[in-house]
Design a protein around this motif. Sequence first.
Motif, PDB file in Angstrom:
ATOM      1  N   GLY A   1      -7.532   5.997  -7.196  1.00  0.00           N
ATOM      2  CA  GLY A   1      -6.742   4.779  -7.233  1.00  0.00           C
ATOM      3  C   GLY A   1      -5.255   4.997  -7.188  1.00  0.00           C
ATOM      4  O   GLY A   1      -4.479   4.139  -7.638  1.00  0.00           O
ATOM      5  N   LEU A   2      -4.798   6.102  -6.605  1.00  0.00           N
ATOM      6  CA  LEU A   2      -3.372   6.425  -6.572  1.00  0.00           C
ATOM      7  C   LEU A   2      -2.783   6.358  -5.170  1.00  0.00           C
ATOM      8  O   LEU A   2      -1.560   6.309  -5.015  1.00  0.00           O
ATOM      9  N   VAL A   3      -3.598   6.395  -4.140  1.00  0.00           N
ATOM     10  CA  VAL A   3      -3.204   6.269  -2.738  1.00  0.00           C
ATOM     11  C   VAL A   3      -4.081   5.184  -2.132  1.00  0.00           C
ATOM     12  O   VAL A   3      -5.262   5.077  -2.476  1.00  0.00           O
ATOM     13  N   ASP A   4      -3.496   4.368  -1.246  1.00  0.00           N
ATOM     14  CA  ASP A   4      -4.235   3.242  -0.691  1.00  0.00           C
ATOM     15  C   ASP A   4      -4.685   3.441   0.749  1.00  0.00           C
ATOM     16  O   ASP A   4      -5.734   2.912   1.147  1.00  0.00           O
ATOM     17  N   ILE A   5      -3.902   4.157   1.556  1.00  0.00           N
ATOM     18  CA  ILE A   5      -4.240   4.372   2.964  1.00  0.00           C
ATOM     19  C   ILE A   5      -3.920   5.815   3.334  1.00  0.00           C
ATOM     20  O   ILE A   5      -2.872   6.342   2.950  1.00  0.00           O
ATOM     21  N   VAL A   6      -4.805   6.439   4.089  1.00  0.00           N
ATOM     22  CA  VAL A   6      -4.515   7.716   4.746  1.00  0.00           C
ATOM     23  C   VAL A   6      -4.860   7.535   6.222  1.00  0.00           C
ATOM     24  O   VAL A   6      -5.967   7.097   6.549  1.00  0.00           O
ATOM     25  N   ALA A   7      -3.913   7.847   7.100  1.00  0.00           N
ATOM     26  CA  ALA A   7      -4.150   7.774   8.545  1.00  0.00           C
ATOM     27  C   ALA A   7      -3.715   9.092   9.158  1.00  0.00           C
ATOM     28  O   ALA A   7      -2.558   9.504   8.987  1.00  0.00           O
ATOM     29  N   GLU A   8      -4.642   9.759   9.850  1.00  0.00           N
ATOM     30  CA  GLU A   8      -4.350  11.089  10.389  1.00  0.00           C
ATOM     31  C   GLU A   8      -5.018  11.267  11.749  1.00  0.00           C
ATOM     32  O   GLU A   8      -5.881  10.475  12.151  1.00  0.00           O
ATOM     33  N   CYS A   9      -4.602  12.320  12.436  1.00  0.00           N
ATOM     34  CA  CYS A   9      -5.141  12.651  13.765  1.00  0.00           C
ATOM     35  C   CYS A   9      -5.559  14.117  13.803  1.00  0.00           C
ATOM     36  O   CYS A   9      -5.285  14.872  12.874  1.00  0.00           O
ATOM     37  N   THR A  10      -6.191  14.496  14.879  1.00  0.00           N
ATOM     38  CA  THR A  10      -6.598  15.876  15.163  1.00  0.00           C
ATOM     39  C   THR A  10      -7.501  16.447  14.071  1.00  0.00           C
ATOM     40  O   THR A  10      -7.486  17.646  13.805  1.00  0.00           O
ATOM     41  N   MET A  11      -8.287  15.600  13.444  1.00  0.00           N
ATOM     42  CA  MET A  11      -9.179  16.031  12.376  1.00  0.00           C
ATOM     43  C   MET A  11     -10.504  16.500  12.965  1.00  0.00           C
ATOM     44  O   MET A  11     -11.112  15.807  13.789  1.00  0.00           O
TER      45      MET A  11
ATOM     46  N   TRP B   1       4.214  12.405   2.417  1.00  0.00           N
ATOM     47  CA  TRP B   1       3.733  13.448   3.322  1.00  0.00           C
ATOM     48  C   TRP B   1       3.116  14.599   2.545  1.00  0.00           C
ATOM     49  O   TRP B   1       3.525  14.917   1.431  1.00  0.00           O
ATOM     50  N   GLY B   2       2.166  15.261   3.172  1.00  0.00           N
ATOM     51  CA  GLY B   2       1.522  16.425   2.565  1.00  0.00           C
ATOM     52  C   GLY B   2       0.265  16.014   1.802  1.00  0.00           C
ATOM     53  O   GLY B   2       0.030  14.841   1.516  1.00  0.00           O
ATOM     54  N   GLY B   3      -0.564  16.995   1.501  1.00  0.00           N
ATOM     55  CA  GLY B   3      -1.714  16.721   0.654  1.00  0.00           C
ATOM     56  C   GLY B   3      -3.051  17.092   1.246  1.00  0.00           C
ATOM     57  O   GLY B   3      -3.983  17.397   0.507  1.00  0.00           O
TER      58      GLY B   3
ATOM     59  N   ALA C   1       0.810  -1.219   0.000  1.00  0.00           N
ATOM     60  CA  ALA C   1       0.000   0.000   0.000  1.00  0.00           C
ATOM     61  C   ALA C   1       0.843   1.268   0.000  1.00  0.00           C
ATOM     62  O   ALA C   1       1.880   1.347   0.664  1.00  0.00           O
ATOM     63  N   GLU C   2       0.344   2.256  -0.723  1.00  0.00           N
ATOM     64  CA  GLU C   2       0.863   3.621  -0.660  1.00  0.00           C
ATOM     65  C   GLU C   2       0.140   4.335   0.475  1.00  0.00           C
ATOM     66  O   GLU C   2      -1.084   4.485   0.441  1.00  0.00           O
ATOM     67  N   LEU C   3       0.890   4.751   1.482  1.00  0.00           N
ATOM     68  CA  LEU C   3       0.346   5.430   2.657  1.00  0.00           C
ATOM     69  C   LEU C   3       0.575   6.928   2.521  1.00  0.00           C
ATOM     70  O   LEU C   3       1.647   7.360   2.062  1.00  0.00           O
ATOM     71  N   SER C   4      -0.394   7.719   2.913  1.00  0.00           N
ATOM     72  CA  SER C   4      -0.258   9.174   2.862  1.00  0.00           C
ATOM     73  C   SER C   4      -0.702   9.781   4.180  1.00  0.00           C
ATOM     74  O   SER C   4      -1.596   9.264   4.851  1.00  0.00           O
ATOM     75  N   CYS C   5      -0.062  10.887   4.540  1.00  0.00           N
ATOM     76  CA  CYS C   5      -0.415  11.629   5.748  1.00  0.00           C
ATOM     77  C   CYS C   5       0.021  13.078   5.547  1.00  0.00           C
ATOM     78  O   CYS C   5       1.060  13.341   4.943  1.00  0.00           O
ATOM     79  N   THR C   6      -0.772  13.993   6.058  1.00  0.00           N
ATOM     80  CA  THR C   6      -0.460  15.407   5.854  1.00  0.00           C
ATOM     81  C   THR C   6       0.842  15.814   6.521  1.00  0.00           C
ATOM     82  O   THR C   6       1.677  16.471   5.920  1.00  0.00           O
ATOM     83  N   SER C   7       1.030  15.432   7.799  1.00  0.00           N
ATOM     84  CA  SER C   7       2.233  15.864   8.515  1.00  0.00           C
ATOM     85  C   SER C   7       2.496  14.939   9.692  1.00  0.00           C
ATOM     86  O   SER C   7       1.555  14.554  10.400  1.00  0.00           O
ATOM     87  N   PRO C   8       3.768  14.606   9.968  1.00  0.00           N
ATOM     88  CA  PRO C   8       4.066  13.823  11.170  1.00  0.00           C
ATOM     89  C   PRO C   8       3.793  14.600  12.450  1.00  0.00           C
ATOM     90  O   PRO C   8       3.689  14.007  13.524  1.00  0.00           O
TER      91      PRO C   8
END
Length: 260
Positions: free
Chosen positions: A196-206, A183-185, A153-160
């Motif tokens: 169909g270009l990213v498989d997982i996004v996991a984030e907090c404080t949303m 990162w970012g996005g 999987a391609e994982l994405s997250c806005t910021s660590p």
Amino acid sequence: MIRYPFITAAEDAADAAGAVIRPLFRSALLVEAKGDASPVTRADKEAEEVIRALIAERFPDHGVIGEEHGADRPDAEWVWVVDPIDGTRAFVTGRPLFGSLIGLLHHGVPVLGIIDQPVTGERWVGVQGRRTRFRAPLGGDAGCRPCAVVAEAELSCTSPDMFTPADRPGFERLRGAARRVTWGGDCYSYGLMALGLVDIVAECTMKIWDWAALVPIVEGAGGRVTGWNGETLTAESDGRILAVGDPALLEEAVRLLTDR
């Protein structure tokens, strides 16, 4: 069934917000500091104002929750949820990785969502029970891709920086198991998932305005959006968001995030 005038109004609101945002992109902006230190610009405030004005004119009995101007009748049957510029840091630094988010809740359930990128001309429209629509002068077709295991999987997250000390170990387990992380996005990453270009996004404080519009878009493209425990999101959710393009990823991603 979601009513056609609601979809039309959401798209008209996105058009109106875009007309405010585009002239200010990469221009000299007066940037204020919010309590959470995120940048707020004239574009954020004015874009939300035009969205709220359109909603009030067409649906005076509806509620609105907006990032910039607060809540009005949040207990109404129908409530619009607005983030005029999701990804303000990208906006003020001239990167087109932001979007206007316009969502609609019915009895608290997200039933309609738009991601609009007013600079590139990309727009995702998600409606409960229907396939997500995407249109743009760029390439891309709506539809999440098959990806059944986190290792592929391609994982994405806005910021660590969004992870608390308590949440970081879970994300690091997920990150270590994934193929790679980007990162970012902000909301744009969820749009890419719906292509169909990213498989997982996991984030907090949303906040609710960060995710309400995303649920119908991702799920209308075949994915899932939940909390970190795999639970349905509500207004009382804890801000931890997990989105997967292939629902087969959900169980493994939850296990890694929660160390079950």
